[in-house]
Motif scaffolding. Structure first.
Motif, PDB file in Angstrom:
ATOM      1  N   GLU A  39      13.324  13.169  16.552  1.00 51.07           N
ATOM      2  CA  GLU A  39      14.104  12.852  17.744  1.00 51.07           C
ATOM      3  C   GLU A  39      14.454  14.126  18.480  1.00 51.07           C
ATOM      4  O   GLU A  39      14.805  15.140  17.869  1.00 51.07           O
ATOM      5  N   VAL A  40      14.359  14.104  19.804  1.00 50.83           N
ATOM      6  CA  VAL A  40      14.752  15.250  20.617  1.00 50.83           C
ATOM      7  C   VAL A  40      15.363  14.735  21.911  1.00 50.83           C
ATOM      8  O   VAL A  40      14.822  13.831  22.552  1.00 50.83           O
ATOM      9  N   ASP A  41      16.508  15.283  22.279  1.00 53.50           N
ATOM     10  CA  ASP A  41      17.209  14.904  23.507  1.00 53.50           C
ATOM     11  C   ASP A  41      17.379  13.387  23.622  1.00 53.50           C
ATOM     12  O   ASP A  41      17.264  12.805  24.706  1.00 53.50           O
ATOM     13  N   GLY A  42      17.627  12.740  22.481  1.00 59.05           N
ATOM     14  CA  GLY A  42      17.851  11.301  22.478  1.00 59.05           C
ATOM     15  C   GLY A  42      16.598  10.451  22.496  1.00 59.05           C
ATOM     16  O   GLY A  42      16.671   9.222  22.506  1.00 59.05           O
ATOM     17  N   ILE A  43      15.433  11.093  22.475  1.00 52.87           N
ATOM     18  CA  ILE A  43      14.160  10.369  22.495  1.00 52.87           C
ATOM     19  C   ILE A  43      13.548  10.397  21.099  1.00 52.87           C
ATOM     20  O   ILE A  43      13.383  11.469  20.513  1.00 52.87           O
ATOM     21  N   VAL A  44      13.205   9.242  20.561  1.00 54.03           N
ATOM     22  CA  VAL A  44      12.573   9.149  19.250  1.00 54.03           C
ATOM     23  C   VAL A  44      11.056   9.113  19.445  1.00 54.03           C
ATOM     24  O   VAL A  44      10.536   8.285  20.202  1.00 54.03           O
ATOM     25  N   VAL A  45      10.372  10.038  18.783  1.00 53.87           N
ATOM     26  CA  VAL A  45       8.909  10.118  18.870  1.00 53.87           C
ATOM     27  C   VAL A  45       8.315   9.675  17.542  1.00 53.87           C
ATOM     28  O   VAL A  45       8.634  10.249  16.493  1.00 53.87           O
ATOM     29  N   ARG A  46       7.465   8.662  17.590  1.00 50.69           N
ATOM     30  CA  ARG A  46       6.859   8.097  16.391  1.00 50.69           C
ATOM     31  C   ARG A  46       5.346   8.317  16.428  1.00 50.69           C
ATOM     32  O   ARG A  46       4.778   8.537  17.504  1.00 50.69           O
ATOM     33  N   PRO A  47       4.690   8.253  15.282  1.00 45.98           N
ATOM     34  CA  PRO A  47       3.230   8.381  15.262  1.00 45.98           C
ATOM     35  C   PRO A  47       2.582   7.391  16.225  1.00 45.98           C
ATOM     36  O   PRO A  47       2.953   6.215  16.256  1.00 45.98           O
ATOM     37  N   GLY A  48       1.660   7.902  17.023  1.00 49.89           N
ATOM     38  CA  GLY A  48       0.976   7.075  18.002  1.00 49.89           C
ATOM     39  C   GLY A  48       1.548   7.159  19.396  1.00 49.89           C
ATOM     40  O   GLY A  48       0.895   6.748  20.366  1.00 49.89           O
ATOM     41  N   ASP A  49       2.769   7.719  19.542  1.00 52.47           N
ATOM     42  CA  ASP A  49       3.369   7.854  20.869  1.00 52.47           C
ATOM     43  C   ASP A  49       2.635   8.924  21.680  1.00 52.47           C
ATOM     44  O   ASP A  49       2.204   9.949  21.130  1.00 52.47           O
ATOM     45  N   PRO A  50       2.504   8.737  22.998  1.00 50.44           N
ATOM     46  CA  PRO A  50       1.881   9.768  23.843  1.00 50.44           C
ATOM     47  C   PRO A  50       2.807  10.968  23.987  1.00 50.44           C
ATOM     48  O   PRO A  50       4.026  10.812  24.144  1.00 50.44           O
ATOM     49  N   VAL A  51       2.250  12.163  23.909  1.00 53.82           N
ATOM     50  CA  VAL A  51       3.015  13.399  24.060  1.00 53.82           C
ATOM     51  C   VAL A  51       2.191  14.399  24.856  1.00 53.82           C
ATOM     52  O   VAL A  51       0.973  14.251  25.005  1.00 53.82           O
ATOM     53  N   VAL A  52       2.865  15.416  25.370  1.00 46.36           N
ATOM     54  CA  VAL A  52       2.193  16.558  25.990  1.00 46.36           C
ATOM     55  C   VAL A  52       2.108  17.643  24.931  1.00 46.36           C
ATOM     56  O   VAL A  52       3.128  18.159  24.478  1.00 46.36           O
ATOM     57  N   GLU A  53       0.897  17.971  24.514  1.00 44.50           N
ATOM     58  CA  GLU A  53       0.703  18.992  23.492  1.00 44.50           C
ATOM     59  C   GLU A  53       0.514  20.343  24.176  1.00 44.50           C
ATOM     60  O   GLU A  53      -0.323  20.480  25.070  1.00 44.50           O
ATOM     61  N   MET A  54       1.284  21.334  23.751  1.00 42.66           N
ATOM     62  CA  MET A  54       1.223  22.667  24.352  1.00 42.66           C
ATOM     63  C   MET A  54       0.478  23.638  23.434  1.00 42.66           C
ATOM     64  O   MET A  54       0.635  23.600  22.215  1.00 42.66           O
ATOM     65  N   HIS A  55      -0.294  24.517  24.040  1.00 43.74           N
ATOM     66  CA  HIS A  55      -0.978  25.587  23.314  1.00 43.74           C
ATOM     67  C   HIS A  55      -0.780  26.876  24.089  1.00 43.74           C
ATOM     68  O   HIS A  55      -0.802  26.890  25.320  1.00 43.74           O
ATOM     69  N   MET A  56      -0.595  27.959  23.351  1.00 46.55           N
ATOM     70  CA  MET A  56      -0.406  29.253  23.991  1.00 46.55           C
ATOM     71  C   MET A  56      -1.740  29.818  24.461  1.00 46.55           C
ATOM     72  O   MET A  56      -2.798  29.516  23.905  1.00 46.55           O
ATOM     73  N   ASN A  57      -1.666  30.640  25.504  1.00 42.29           N
ATOM     74  CA  ASN A  57      -2.835  31.342  26.020  1.00 42.29           C
ATOM     75  C   ASN A  57      -3.050  32.592  25.162  1.00 42.29           C
ATOM     76  O   ASN A  57      -2.483  33.649  25.426  1.00 42.29           O
ATOM     77  N   ASN A  58      -3.868  32.458  24.120  1.00 38.17           N
ATOM     78  CA  ASN A  58      -4.054  33.566  23.190  1.00 38.17           C
ATOM     79  C   ASN A  58      -4.760  34.758  23.824  1.00 38.17           C
ATOM     80  O   ASN A  58      -4.567  35.893  23.396  1.00 38.17           O
ATOM     81  N   ALA A  59      -5.571  34.515  24.842  1.00 37.52           N
ATOM     82  CA  ALA A  59      -6.234  35.634  25.513  1.00 37.52           C
ATOM     83  C   ALA A  59      -5.200  36.512  26.224  1.00 37.52           C
ATOM     84  O   ALA A  59      -5.283  37.743  26.195  1.00 37.52           O
ATOM     85  N   LEU A  60      -4.220  35.872  26.841  1.00 33.13           N
ATOM     86  CA  LEU A  60      -3.159  36.621  27.514  1.00 33.13           C
ATOM     87  C   LEU A  60      -2.316  37.379  26.500  1.00 33.13           C
ATOM     88  O   LEU A  60      -1.953  38.537  26.710  1.00 33.13           O
ATOM     89  N   ILE A  61      -2.012  36.730  25.375  1.00 36.30           N
ATOM     90  CA  ILE A  61      -1.233  37.384  24.323  1.00 36.30           C
ATOM     91  C   ILE A  61      -2.000  38.559  23.733  1.00 36.30           C
ATOM     92  O   ILE A  61      -1.459  39.642  23.520  1.00 36.30           O
ATOM     93  N   GLU A  62      -3.285  38.352  23.487  1.00 30.02           N
ATOM     94  CA  GLU A  62      -4.122  39.424  22.939  1.00 30.02           C
ATOM     95  C   GLU A  62      -4.138  40.634  23.861  1.00 30.02           C
ATOM     96  O   GLU A  62      -4.012  41.772  23.420  1.00 30.02           O
ATOM     97  N   ARG A  63      -4.245  40.390  25.159  1.00 26.02           N
ATOM     98  CA  ARG A  63      -4.292  41.498  26.110  1.00 26.02           C
ATOM     99  C   ARG A  63      -2.974  42.265  26.126  1.00 26.02           C
ATOM    100  O   ARG A  63      -2.967  43.502  26.166  1.00 26.02           O
TER     101      ARG A  63
END
Length: 209
Positions: free
Chosen positions: A47-71
């Motif tokens: 649960e986050v900010d009052g929202i319960v997230v269960r398996p199968g729920d749609p989410v926005v998955e974030m990934h870091m820009n490793n090329a920018l971090i590497e540079r």
């Protein structure tokens, strides 16, 4: 990069990973600290900010820009200065993230999530952290992120040794509403200033893939 071979491996892995997971830029043609993808959540209920997230729920998955971090890590041998530089990039990228998640394709996704190794202070960005409770997932994720760090920073072993207590992967989550409130158009002046206030600690930026 430690050597050309390691750089080639890093570049090949990044290209393959982006294609396999269909990662999208926040703004095509503009480099940002994050990539995103629409996913069905597969982990344990939280649960986050009052929202319960269960398996199968749609989410926005974030990934870091490793090329920018590497540079950033390659161009500045001082890791603190390098991460402060990344914090400045985050100051630009979070408003772009807020705009991106308002796209129609993310309409039914109420939460953003990702996995990070470095998460101190991330609450200032509107995020919360949770431990990875599955021991197998935790072990595999630690191995993977540790090797990513070794590929992008020749001093990785020293960093891992001296910061082992904090360099543990965690689930980082925030409600879409919170990110839009803090960094979207019409957000209160000064909200983004929190991001520039790292006081040189740079403890919010993370490495993932």
């Amino acid at each position: 990069m430690p050597n050309r071979a390691a750089r080639a491996v890093f570049d090949a892995w990044e290209a393959l990973f982006h294609r396999a997971l269909h990662l999208e830029e926040l703004e095509p043609g503009t480099e940002h600290l994050f990539f995103v993808a629409r996913r069905r959540y597969l982990g344990r209920t939280f649960e986050v900010d009052g929202i319960v997230v269960r398996p199968g729920d749609p989410v926005v998955e974030m990934h870091m820009n490793n090329a920018l971090i590497e540079r950033a890590l390659r161009e500045d041998a001082n890791i603190v200065r390098a991460i402060v530089r990344l914090l400045r990039q985050a100051r630009v990228s979070l408003p772009a993230l807020a705009r991106a998640v308002q796209h129609e394709k993310y309409r039914d996704a109420q939460v953003l999530y990702g996995i990070t190794m470095i998460h101190r202070g991330i609450e200032h960005f509107g995020f919360h952290t949770y431990p990875l409770r599955n021991p197998f997932v935790r072990a595999v994720t630690s191995w993977h992120l540790t090797n990513i760090l070794r590929m992008v920073n020749p001093d990785a072993d020293h960093i891992l040794k001296t910061h082992r207590d904090v360099l543990q992967p965690k689930l980082v989550v925030a409600s879409k509403e919170k990110i839009i409130e803090m960094f979207g158009e019409g957000s209160l002046p000064g909200r983004e200033g929190v991001m520039a206030d790292g006081q040189g600690r740079g403890e919010v930026v993370s490495l993932d893939s």
